[in-house]
Design a protein around this motif. Structure first.
Motif, PDB file in Angstrom:
ATOM      1  N   TRP A  23       0.838  -1.200   0.000  1.00  0.00           N
ATOM      2  CA  TRP A  23       0.000   0.000   0.000  1.00  0.00           C
ATOM      3  C   TRP A  23       0.870   1.245   0.000  1.00  0.00           C
ATOM      4  O   TRP A  23       2.031   1.217   0.423  1.00  0.00           O
ATOM      5  CB  TRP A  23      -0.949   0.018   1.204  1.00  0.00           C
ATOM      6  N   SER A  24       0.281   2.309  -0.512  1.00  0.00           N
ATOM      7  CA  SER A  24       0.915   3.621  -0.446  1.00  0.00           C
ATOM      8  C   SER A  24      -0.189   4.666  -0.473  1.00  0.00           C
ATOM      9  O   SER A  24      -1.319   4.382  -0.851  1.00  0.00           O
ATOM     10  CB  SER A  24       1.900   3.827  -1.602  1.00  0.00           C
ATOM     11  N   VAL A  25       0.157   5.846  -0.029  1.00  0.00           N
ATOM     12  CA  VAL A  25      -0.766   6.980  -0.096  1.00  0.00           C
ATOM     13  C   VAL A  25      -0.082   8.046  -0.934  1.00  0.00           C
ATOM     14  O   VAL A  25       1.027   8.485  -0.608  1.00  0.00           O
ATOM     15  CB  VAL A  25      -1.115   7.526   1.303  1.00  0.00           C
ATOM     16  N   ILE A  26      -0.748   8.414  -2.031  1.00  0.00           N
ATOM     17  CA  ILE A  26      -0.253   9.494  -2.876  1.00  0.00           C
ATOM     18  C   ILE A  26      -1.109  10.719  -2.591  1.00  0.00           C
ATOM     19  O   ILE A  26      -2.336  10.661  -2.653  1.00  0.00           O
ATOM     20  CB  ILE A  26      -0.314   9.127  -4.371  1.00  0.00           C
ATOM     21  N   ARG A  27      -0.446  11.812  -2.260  1.00  0.00           N
ATOM     22  CA  ARG A  27      -1.140  13.078  -2.008  1.00  0.00           C
ATOM     23  C   ARG A  27      -1.065  13.908  -3.294  1.00  0.00           C
ATOM     24  O   ARG A  27       0.009  14.153  -3.824  1.00  0.00           O
ATOM     25  CB  ARG A  27      -0.476  13.817  -0.853  1.00  0.00           C
ATOM     26  N   VAL A  28      -2.234  14.321  -3.766  1.00  0.00           N
ATOM     27  CA  VAL A  28      -2.329  15.161  -4.956  1.00  0.00           C
ATOM     28  C   VAL A  28      -2.737  16.558  -4.497  1.00  0.00           C
ATOM     29  O   VAL A  28      -3.811  16.734  -3.922  1.00  0.00           O
ATOM     30  CB  VAL A  28      -3.367  14.606  -5.961  1.00  0.00           C
ATOM     31  N   ALA A  29      -1.859  17.514  -4.717  1.00  0.00           N
ATOM     32  CA  ALA A  29      -2.129  18.895  -4.311  1.00  0.00           C
ATOM     33  C   ALA A  29      -2.995  19.594  -5.352  1.00  0.00           C
ATOM     34  O   ALA A  29      -2.987  19.225  -6.531  1.00  0.00           O
ATOM     35  CB  ALA A  29      -0.820  19.661  -4.136  1.00  0.00           C
ATOM     36  N   ARG A  30      -3.726  20.580  -4.889  1.00  0.00           N
ATOM     37  CA  ARG A  30      -4.571  21.376  -5.788  1.00  0.00           C
ATOM     38  C   ARG A  30      -3.745  21.899  -6.964  1.00  0.00           C
ATOM     39  O   ARG A  30      -4.214  21.952  -8.092  1.00  0.00           O
ATOM     40  CB  ARG A  30      -5.180  22.543  -5.012  1.00  0.00           C
ATOM     41  N   ALA A  31      -2.498  22.256  -6.716  1.00  0.00           N
ATOM     42  CA  ALA A  31      -1.627  22.797  -7.757  1.00  0.00           C
ATOM     43  C   ALA A  31      -1.119  21.718  -8.709  1.00  0.00           C
ATOM     44  O   ALA A  31      -0.400  22.024  -9.658  1.00  0.00           O
ATOM     45  CB  ALA A  31      -0.445  23.517  -7.108  1.00  0.00           C
ATOM     46  N   GLY A  32      -1.464  20.466  -8.453  1.00  0.00           N
ATOM     47  CA  GLY A  32      -1.069  19.390  -9.352  1.00  0.00           C
ATOM     48  C   GLY A  32       0.145  18.593  -8.930  1.00  0.00           C
ATOM     49  O   GLY A  32       0.513  17.635  -9.586  1.00  0.00           O
ATOM     50  N   ARG A  33       0.783  18.953  -7.842  1.00  0.00           N
ATOM     51  CA  ARG A  33       1.969  18.222  -7.367  1.00  0.00           C
ATOM     52  C   ARG A  33       1.553  16.897  -6.743  1.00  0.00           C
ATOM     53  O   ARG A  33       0.600  16.840  -5.965  1.00  0.00           O
ATOM     54  CB  ARG A  33       2.711  19.065  -6.337  1.00  0.00           C
ATOM     55  N   TRP A  34       2.274  15.842  -7.073  1.00  0.00           N
ATOM     56  CA  TRP A  34       2.022  14.505  -6.520  1.00  0.00           C
ATOM     57  C   TRP A  34       3.172  14.143  -5.588  1.00  0.00           C
ATOM     58  O   TRP A  34       4.334  14.403  -5.899  1.00  0.00           O
ATOM     59  CB  TRP A  34       1.975  13.479  -7.645  1.00  0.00           C
ATOM     60  N   GLN A  35       2.835  13.520  -4.452  1.00  0.00           N
ATOM     61  CA  GLN A  35       3.871  13.114  -3.507  1.00  0.00           C
ATOM     62  C   GLN A  35       3.406  11.848  -2.784  1.00  0.00           C
ATOM     63  O   GLN A  35       2.259  11.769  -2.334  1.00  0.00           O
ATOM     64  CB  GLN A  35       4.097  14.229  -2.488  1.00  0.00           C
ATOM     65  N   VAL A  36       4.294  10.872  -2.669  1.00  0.00           N
ATOM     66  CA  VAL A  36       3.998   9.682  -1.876  1.00  0.00           C
ATOM     67  C   VAL A  36       4.289  10.041  -0.424  1.00  0.00           C
ATOM     68  O   VAL A  36       5.413  10.387  -0.080  1.00  0.00           O
ATOM     69  CB  VAL A  36       4.836   8.461  -2.315  1.00  0.00           C
ATOM     70  N   VAL A  37       3.259   9.979   0.429  1.00  0.00           N
ATOM     71  CA  VAL A  37       3.420  10.416   1.815  1.00  0.00           C
ATOM     72  C   VAL A  37       3.467   9.262   2.813  1.00  0.00           C
ATOM     73  O   VAL A  37       3.816   9.463   3.971  1.00  0.00           O
ATOM     74  CB  VAL A  37       2.318  11.424   2.228  1.00  0.00           C
ATOM     75  N   ALA A  38       3.121   8.064   2.369  1.00  0.00           N
ATOM     76  CA  ALA A  38       3.159   6.905   3.270  1.00  0.00           C
ATOM     77  C   ALA A  38       3.138   5.646   2.424  1.00  0.00           C
ATOM     78  O   ALA A  38       2.745   5.669   1.258  1.00  0.00           O
ATOM     79  CB  ALA A  38       1.969   6.926   4.225  1.00  0.00           C
TER      80      ALA A  38
END
Length: 185
Positions: A23-38
């Protein structure tokens, strides 16, 4: 989920398995930036008890462990949706039954689920259906979608597979519409 002023949404990405669930959690920011946070791998093991212990009871215990682990992640990250590698059925009825238990668990969260086949993942990430797991991992690194990895190296592939599934599911028009709606004020 209240959408007013929403700065980001989280995607719960899965590589579903009964023994190893990546599993992973990808955070998608309103500005379009993607980041794996967990990220990580939930593992279950068969009971070592030999006497008077039914396999079905052990399977129920194991799926309960997965439920508890996934519930904690869902509670912590409040995902907008689940992005998962699709089901690959095999010819073994016991294995198919266990995979079905995992899918039942995933759908029990009542969160929209997007799936991608292994071939779709390879083609989306690497632009070819015969890409190796290492090729897919390298494609995620190039996109700076790098998850935290468990200590055991043999479990790394499950986390990478979850990230690649999330990236692939995000290419669907339905997914993009959902993200756009989530950020609408």
């Amino acid at each position: 989920m209240a959408n007013e002023g929403l700065a980001h949404v989280n995607l719960l990405c899965l590589d579903p398995g009964f023994q190893n669930l990546g599993w992973s959690v990808i955070r998608v920011a309103r500005a379009g930036r993607w980041q794996v946070v967990a990220g990580g791998v939930f593992t279950t093991k068969k009971s070592t008890r030999k006497m008077n212990y039914l396999e079905a009871s052990d399977d129920a215990r194991r799926v309960g462990e997965l439920r508890d682990e996934l519930s904690a992640v869902v509670t912590m990250f409040d995902p907008l949706c689940i992005c998962s590698e699709g089901v690959s059925y095999v010819r073994n009825a016991k294995v198919n039954f266990k995979i079905g238990m995992v899918w039942g668990l995933v759908h029990a969260f009542a969160i929209p689920v997007f799936t991608a086949s292994p071939q779709e993942i390879k083609e989306t990430c690497c632009r070819r259906k015969n890409a190796s797991k290492n090729d897919v991992q390298q494609a995620m690194i190039e996109r700076k979608l790098i998850p935290p990895l468990p200590e055991k190296e043999k479990l790394h592939e499950h986390v990478w597979d979850s990230v690649a599934a999330g990236f692939t599911c995000a290419t669907s028009p339905t997914f993009r519409l959902m993200i756009r709606s989530a950020f609408k004020n």
